[in-house]
Scaffold this motif. Structure first.
Motif, PDB file in Angstrom:
ATOM      1  N   SER A 133      -5.435   3.075   0.590  1.00  0.00           N
ATOM      2  CA  SER A 133      -6.339   2.473   1.569  1.00  0.00           C
ATOM      3  C   SER A 133      -7.267   1.457   0.905  1.00  0.00           C
ATOM      4  CB  SER A 133      -7.144   3.570   2.251  1.00  0.00           C
ATOM      5  OG  SER A 133      -8.036   3.017   3.180  1.00  0.00           O
ATOM      6  N   GLN A 134      -7.790   1.802  -0.258  1.00  0.00           N
ATOM      7  CA  GLN A 134      -8.667   0.880  -0.984  1.00  0.00           C
ATOM      8  C   GLN A 134      -7.914  -0.391  -1.367  1.00  0.00           C
ATOM      9  OE1 GLN A 134      -9.921   3.946  -3.896  1.00  0.00           O
ATOM     10  NE2 GLN A 134     -11.994   3.213  -3.500  1.00  0.00           N
ATOM     11  N   PHE A 135      -6.701  -0.229  -1.876  1.00  0.00           N
ATOM     12  CA  PHE A 135      -5.904  -1.392  -2.245  1.00  0.00           C
ATOM     13  C   PHE A 135      -5.621  -2.256  -1.020  1.00  0.00           C
ATOM     14  CE2 PHE A 135      -1.874  -3.590  -2.606  1.00  0.00           C
ATOM     15  CZ  PHE A 135      -2.144  -4.421  -3.675  1.00  0.00           C
ATOM     16  N   ALA A 189       0.828  -1.206   0.000  1.00  0.00           N
ATOM     17  CA  ALA A 189       0.000   0.000   0.000  1.00  0.00           C
ATOM     18  C   ALA A 189       0.864   1.259   0.000  1.00  0.00           C
ATOM     19  CB  ALA A 189      -0.937   0.003   1.190  1.00  0.00           C
ATOM     20  N   ALA A 190       2.050   1.187   0.598  1.00  0.00           N
ATOM     21  CA  ALA A 190       2.941   2.350   0.620  1.00  0.00           C
ATOM     22  C   ALA A 190       3.354   2.766  -0.785  1.00  0.00           C
ATOM     23  CB  ALA A 190       4.175   2.050   1.471  1.00  0.00           C
ATOM     24  N   TYR A 193       2.279   7.040  -5.285  1.00  0.00           N
ATOM     25  CA  TYR A 193       1.917   7.432  -6.647  1.00  0.00           C
ATOM     26  C   TYR A 193       0.453   7.821  -6.817  1.00  0.00           C
ATOM     27  CZ  TYR A 193       6.490   5.686  -7.891  1.00  0.00           C
ATOM     28  OH  TYR A 193       7.843   5.494  -7.966  1.00  0.00           O
ATOM     29  N   TYR A 194      -0.425   7.302  -5.965  1.00  0.00           N
ATOM     30  CA  TYR A 194      -1.861   7.522  -6.163  1.00  0.00           C
ATOM     31  C   TYR A 194      -2.559   8.199  -4.990  1.00  0.00           C
ATOM     32  CZ  TYR A 194      -1.187   4.313 -10.065  1.00  0.00           C
ATOM     33  OH  TYR A 194      -0.750   3.712 -11.223  1.00  0.00           O
ATOM     34  N   GLY A 195      -1.882   8.338  -3.868  1.00  0.00           N
ATOM     35  CA  GLY A 195      -2.473   9.016  -2.724  1.00  0.00           C
ATOM     36  C   GLY A 195      -3.064   8.067  -1.694  1.00  0.00           C
ATOM     37  N   ASP A 196      -3.491   8.660  -0.585  1.00  0.00           N
ATOM     38  CA  ASP A 196      -3.980   7.893   0.564  1.00  0.00           C
ATOM     39  C   ASP A 196      -5.247   7.091   0.272  1.00  0.00           C
ATOM     40  OD1 ASP A 196      -1.901   8.736   2.206  1.00  0.00           O
ATOM     41  OD2 ASP A 196      -3.038  10.428   3.006  1.00  0.00           O
TER      42      ASP A 196
END
Length: 95
Positions: free
Chosen positions: A15-17, A2-3, A8-11
């Motif tokens: 979080s969704q991933f 997730a980091a 690259y895509y934001g929080d």
């Protein structure tokens, strides 16, 4: 993992991933537990959830990056886990 997404895509995306992938692992554990216990009904239900989760992960990833085709990701996720026909016999030591 997730980091990497966070960078690259934001929080929100990270979080969704993280949630989808955590579900993937939890469902896998449920499938293994059901198979070890010889509970074919619970194993089949977990397998359905696992495929649905794989579909959700593939859809999510392809929605955030058009270079990740949903069909390719779906196939990869389906293939990496082998399916019940491969997982259950291995757990029950029938190879």
């Amino acid at each position: 993992m997730a980091a990497v997404f966070r960078r690259y895509y934001g929080d929100k995306i990270a979080s969704q991933f993280s949630s989808l992938f955590r579900d993937h692992l939890v469902i896998a554990a449920q499938l293994v537990k059901a198979a070890k216990a010889g509970n074919s009904r619970a194993a089949a239900e977990a397998e359905k959830r696992w495929y649905a989760n794989a579909d959700d992960i593939a859809a999510f990833l392809s929605s955030i990056n058009p270079n990740w085709p949903k069909q390719v990701l779906t196939k990869m996720l389906y293939d990496q886990r082998g399916g019940r026909s491969q997982v259950v016999p291995q757990i029950q030591i029938r190879y």
